[in-house]
Motif scaffolding. Structure first.
Motif, short mmCIF file in Angstrom:
data_model
loop_
_atom_site.label_atom_id
_atom_site.label_comp_id
_atom_site.label_asym_id
_atom_site.label_seq_id
_atom_site.Cartn_x
_atom_site.Cartn_y
_atom_site.Cartn_z
N GLN A 43 53.30 26.23 52.77
CA GLN A 43 53.93 27.46 53.28
C GLN A 43 52.92 28.34 54.01
O GLN A 43 53.23 28.91 55.07
N ARG A 44 51.71 28.48 53.47
CA ARG A 44 50.70 29.33 54.13
C ARG A 44 50.33 28.78 55.51
O ARG A 44 50.17 29.55 56.47
N LEU A 45 50.22 27.46 55.61
CA LEU A 45 49.88 26.87 56.90
C LEU A 45 51.06 27.01 57.87
O LEU A 45 50.87 27.31 59.06
N TRP A 46 52.27 26.80 57.36
CA TRP A 46 53.48 27.00 58.18
C TRP A 46 53.55 28.43 58.70
O TRP A 46 53.84 28.68 59.88
N ARG A 47 53.25 29.39 57.82
CA ARG A 47 53.24 30.80 58.22
C ARG A 47 52.18 31.06 59.28
O ARG A 47 52.44 31.75 60.28
N GLY A 54 53.02 33.81 67.80
CA GLY A 54 53.44 35.14 68.21
C GLY A 54 54.41 35.85 67.29
O GLY A 54 54.75 37.00 67.53
N ARG A 55 54.86 35.18 66.23
CA ARG A 55 55.75 35.87 65.29
C ARG A 55 54.92 36.82 64.42
O ARG A 55 53.78 36.52 64.06
N THR A 76 63.93 27.26 37.62
CA THR A 76 63.80 28.28 36.58
C THR A 76 62.64 29.25 36.77
O THR A 76 62.35 30.03 35.88
N GLU A 77 61.97 29.22 37.91
CA GLU A 77 60.91 30.20 38.14
C GLU A 77 61.08 30.82 39.53
O GLU A 77 61.60 30.17 40.44
N PRO A 78 60.66 32.09 39.70
CA PRO A 78 60.79 32.72 41.02
C PRO A 78 59.89 32.05 42.05
O PRO A 78 58.97 31.29 41.72
N ASP A 79 60.16 32.33 43.31
CA ASP A 79 59.29 31.90 44.39
C ASP A 79 59.26 33.00 45.45
O ASP A 79 59.91 34.03 45.30
N TYR A 80 58.47 32.80 46.49
CA TYR A 80 58.42 33.81 47.56
C TYR A 80 58.21 33.13 48.90
O TYR A 80 57.79 31.97 48.98
N GLY A 81 58.52 33.89 49.97
CA GLY A 81 58.34 33.40 51.32
C GLY A 81 58.04 34.55 52.27
O GLY A 81 58.06 35.72 51.87
N ALA A 82 57.79 34.22 53.53
CA ALA A 82 57.44 35.19 54.55
C ALA A 82 58.68 35.68 55.29
O ALA A 82 59.62 34.93 55.50
N ILE A 83 58.65 36.96 55.71
CA ILE A 83 59.66 37.52 56.60
C ILE A 83 58.96 37.89 57.90
O ILE A 83 58.00 38.67 57.90
#
Length: 261
Positions: A43-47, A54-55, A76-83
């Motif tokens: 995810q970090r590399l994708w971000r 340019g995003r 059963t556990e939270p996760d997070y992502g970029a906006i």
């Protein structure tokens, strides 16, 4: 742990899936030893690839914080992502359905920060003190990885299934209302599909925000003043199709609407 070349290959595969709207096969089926840390590395590399293109990062989403969502996904556990900036839409908007794969809609509260927020040791009181406004929101889920059989590893790699968000209603200061008792009625085409109360998110929607601040501190990251934090859904995800109209009634906090075209 996956090697760096494999992490890079997966991140690029997900970028292409976002462009082509063709979900890729399950990562866990192809990489059975893939860990949660591997998926956050993807995810970090994708971000980073998106930021390089340019995003602009404007916030984070927290997912899988409520029992309703955990029951719906089996995770059963939270996760997070970029906006990113182009993911933030305003109420009343028309949303191009074909931009997303398997789009679904959830009801949430969004926290807009006035101060930086970082862990470890971040508490719910720190979150409330750092929050400028809380505003009603809808999240549009997207899926760049096939749906059937997804695990937490697939979901995290897929930017926690973040597609877009729609904000509207009445922004309020965090101490102006009892955030635990904020409720919403979710309609699709004038039919009630879901209802929920914000306490369904870890007993208080701000709890997800301090979980996030502490979680990303382990990666040397923090939340910034001005960030928008989607605190987690308190309804199950609702499938939508082209032509559907979505209306979320938050009572005293107003409403958020959008139409898929």
């Amino acid at each position: 742990m996956l090697d760096p070349a494999t992490i890079e290959a997966i991140a690029d595969e997900l970028l292409e899936a976002g462009r082509s709207r063709v979900p890729v096969p399950l990562l866990t089926a192809r990489h059975p030893d893939m860990t949660v840390e591997d998926s956050y590395a993807v995810q970090r590399l994708w971000r980073q690839r998106n930021e390089d293109a340019g995003r602009r990062l404007v916030g984070r989403k927290i997912g899988l914080t409520s029992r309703a969502m955990q029951a719906a996904t089996g995770i059963t556990e939270p996760d997070y992502g970029a906006i990113f900036d182009d993911m933030v839409l305003e109420t009343g908007c028309s949303v191009e359905w074909s931009r997303y794969s398997h789009p679904r809609v959830e009801v949430e509260l969004a926290f807009v920060l006035k101060d930086d927020l970082s862990g470890p040791g971040c508490t719910i009181f720190d979150v409330l003190n750092a929050t400028d406004y809380v505003v009603p929101a809808l999240e549009i889920l997207d899926s760049r990885i096939e749906m059937e059989g997804r695990t937490i590893v697939d979901t995290i790699s897929d930017n926690a299934a973040m597609g877009a968000m729609v904000v509207g209603g009445r922004p309020v200061r965090p101490d102006a209302v009892d955030l635990r008792w904020v409720s919403a009625i979710l309609y699709k085409n004038q039919v009630v599909e879901e209802t929920g109360v914000a306490a369904g998110v870890l007993d208080h929607p701000a709890a997800g925000v301090h979980w996030l601040a502490n979680k990303i501190a382990a990666h040397g990251d923090g939340l910034k003043a001005g960030d928008i934090i989607l605190a987690g859904s308190f309804t199950r995800p609702m499938w939508v199709h082209a032509g559907d109209t979505v209306h979320a009634d938050f009572g005293p906090l107003g409403a958020v609407t959008c139409r898929f075209v």
